[in-house]
Design a protein around this motif. Structure first.
Motif, PDB file in Angstrom:
ATOM      1  N   ILE A  57       0.831  -1.213   0.000  1.00 36.83           N
ATOM      2  CA  ILE A  57       0.000   0.000   0.000  1.00 36.83           C
ATOM      3  C   ILE A  57       0.863   1.259   0.000  1.00 36.83           C
ATOM      4  N   PHE A  58       1.889   1.289   0.840  1.00 38.25           N
ATOM      5  CA  PHE A  58       2.744   2.489   0.879  1.00 38.25           C
ATOM      6  C   PHE A  58       3.478   2.692  -0.452  1.00 38.25           C
ATOM      7  N   THR A  59       3.874   1.607  -1.106  1.00 38.79           N
ATOM      8  CA  THR A  59       4.535   1.734  -2.403  1.00 38.79           C
ATOM      9  C   THR A  59       3.585   2.374  -3.410  1.00 38.79           C
ATOM     10  N   GLN A  60       2.322   1.954  -3.360  1.00 35.86           N
ATOM     11  CA  GLN A  60       1.330   2.545  -4.273  1.00 35.86           C
ATOM     12  C   GLN A  60       1.058   4.001  -3.898  1.00 35.86           C
ATOM     13  N   LEU A  61       1.054   4.312  -2.589  1.00 34.14           N
ATOM     14  CA  LEU A  61       0.855   5.714  -2.174  1.00 34.14           C
ATOM     15  C   LEU A  61       1.956   6.583  -2.775  1.00 34.14           C
ATOM     16  N   THR A  62       3.193   6.085  -2.712  1.00 36.45           N
ATOM     17  CA  THR A  62       4.312   6.836  -3.295  1.00 36.45           C
ATOM     18  C   THR A  62       4.071   7.045  -4.784  1.00 36.45           C
ATOM     19  N   ARG A  63       3.597   5.991  -5.454  1.00 34.14           N
ATOM     20  CA  ARG A  63       3.364   6.086  -6.908  1.00 34.14           C
ATOM     21  C   ARG A  63       2.351   7.166  -7.254  1.00 34.14           C
ATOM     22  N   VAL A  64       1.330   7.339  -6.388  1.00 30.80           N
ATOM     23  CA  VAL A  64       0.331   8.361  -6.709  1.00 30.80           C
ATOM     24  C   VAL A  64       0.655   9.695  -6.026  1.00 30.80           C
ATOM     25  N   GLY A  65       1.840   9.790  -5.444  1.00 32.32           N
ATOM     26  CA  GLY A  65       2.309  11.077  -4.933  1.00 32.32           C
ATOM     27  C   GLY A  65       1.809  11.444  -3.543  1.00 32.32           C
ATOM     28  N   ILE A  66       1.399  10.452  -2.761  1.00 28.23           N
ATOM     29  CA  ILE A  66       0.987  10.753  -1.384  1.00 28.23           C
ATOM     30  C   ILE A  66       2.200  10.550  -0.473  1.00 28.23           C
ATOM     31  N   PRO A  67       2.700  11.636   0.132  1.00 31.49           N
ATOM     32  CA  PRO A  67       3.948  11.546   0.882  1.00 31.49           C
ATOM     33  C   PRO A  67       3.828  10.617   2.081  1.00 31.49           C
ATOM     34  N   ASN A  68       4.852   9.803   2.291  1.00 29.34           N
ATOM     35  CA  ASN A  68       4.802   8.831   3.392  1.00 29.34           C
ATOM     36  C   ASN A  68       6.205   8.464   3.849  1.00 29.34           C
ATOM     37  N   HIS A  69       6.284   7.677   4.919  1.00 37.00           N
ATOM     38  CA  HIS A  69       7.564   7.391   5.560  1.00 37.00           C
ATOM     39  C   HIS A  69       8.285   6.166   4.995  1.00 37.00           C
ATOM     40  N   PHE A  70       7.654   5.440   4.082  1.00 35.01           N
ATOM     41  CA  PHE A  70       8.178   4.132   3.683  1.00 35.01           C
ATOM     42  C   PHE A  70       9.406   4.264   2.775  1.00 35.01           C
ATOM     43  N   ILE A  71      10.438   3.509   3.065  1.00 35.63           N
ATOM     44  CA  ILE A  71      11.608   3.452   2.165  1.00 35.63           C
ATOM     45  C   ILE A  71      11.625   2.109   1.436  1.00 35.63           C
ATOM     46  N   LYS A  72      11.773   1.016   2.184  1.00 34.09           N
ATOM     47  CA  LYS A  72      11.745  -0.300   1.527  1.00 34.09           C
ATOM     48  C   LYS A  72      11.538  -1.404   2.549  1.00 34.09           C
ATOM     49  N   ARG A  73      11.064  -2.532   2.058  1.00 37.06           N
ATOM     50  CA  ARG A  73      10.959  -3.698   2.920  1.00 37.06           C
ATOM     51  C   ARG A  73      12.325  -4.362   2.974  1.00 37.06           C
TER      52      ARG A  73
END
Ligand SMILES: Nc1ncnc2c1ncn2[C@@H]1O[C@H](COP(=O)(O)OP(=O)(O)OP(=O)(O)O)[C@@H](O)[C@H]1O
Ligand SMILES: [Mg+2]
Length: 258
Positions: A57-73
């Protein structure tokens, strides 16, 4: 892993110091808790599933430009995240009445709300995360009016995105909660989505059967928690039995409802 400095031991996750300044490692435990820890069990495999679902979900949020804390699993249970200053207010977005909204206002569970409703809860376990208003948030300095605007705008964007994502795989997004934090990049601060987004933090109902596919299975002793989290992951195309490592993207599930 054992040498890493533990920063915070939460109910469902543990935070460790990350490899670089400004990063943390978020470890997903198998602990399931509800009603402010009055109910607590170890549910084998939950942490692994939440790590994968939240990553997706966070990866998809990044794709649509919603800023978040996730870097990588990093591995089955851990992900690398940017350290943020968590705002002590949980933001809940509701599309369909359920849980405490139904209890408080006497609205039957399952009723579609006239519009998406945003609620704020003060993050304070000792007080059972009480519902608060914007007045409380600004008066006690938990967030400024501008920050509240940003939090609400982000929450609505997450809701729009997640509703569509889940609808595409035959799941109704009833409600969810997010945590947000302040992230400084150079001298600029912005609010980003933090923590996790998983069936622990969302209410997810199967479109055809209305079957619950989220933590209510645990809260309400319905059983089959891991199976339904696994089904959420499978429908999102994250995991299938033969190839747990490769995601194939969402799987289209036809719905009878329009
Ligand atoms: N990017 C981040 N930077 C700093 N802290 C974070 C970040 N993302 C999540 N957190 C915090 O890490 C903790 C995660 O642990 P967990 O979700 O198990 O906590 P918890 O016991 O549920 O308590 P809480 O009620 O605070 O969520 C939470 O306190 C959350 O606010
Ligand atoms: Mg938490």
């Amino acid at each position: 892993m054992s040498r890493r400095r533990r920063i915070y031991e939460g109910k469902a996750k543990t935070l460790y110091e990350g490899p670089e300044p400004g990063t943390l490692i978020q470890f997903f435990k198998d602990d399931a808790t509800a009603f402010n820890k009055k109910k607590h069990e170890i549910v084998d495999g939950k942490g692994v599933l939440n790590n994968r679902i939240s990553e997706y979900i966070f990866t998809q949020l990044t794709r649509v430009g919603i800023p978040n804390h996730f870097i990588k699993r990093i591995n089955m249970r851990e992900q690398l995240i940017k350290e943020v200053e968590i705002i002590p207010v949980e933001v809940i977005v509701r599309n369909i009445s359920a849980g405490t909204l139904s209890e408080r206002l006497g609205i039957p569970e399952g009723e579609v709300l006239p519009r998406s409703i945003i609620e704020f809860c003060y993050k304070k376990d000792e007080l059972n995360d009480p519902l608060v208003s914007e007045e409380h948030i600004t008066a006690f300095g938990w967030a400024s009016p501008q920050e509240i605007d940003d939090m609400m705008a982000l929450a609505i964007r997450v809701n729009d995105f997640l509703s569509g994502l889940f609808l595409g795989v035959g799941i109704q997004l009833v409600d969810f909660k997010i945590e947000l934090g302040r992230l400084w990049e150079n001298d600029i601060m912005r609010i980003v989505v933090a923590d996790e987004i998983s069936p622990d933090s969302c209410r997810l109902w199967d479109i055809k059967t209305n079957e619950k596919m989220d933590k209510d299975r645990f809260r309400r002793d319905l059983g089959g928690l891991v199976d339904s989290y696994q089904e959420v992951a499978r429908r999102l195309g994250i995991m299938n039995e033969n190839d747990p490592k490769r995601g194939k993207g969402p799987v289209l599930v036809k719905s009878d409802k329009t």
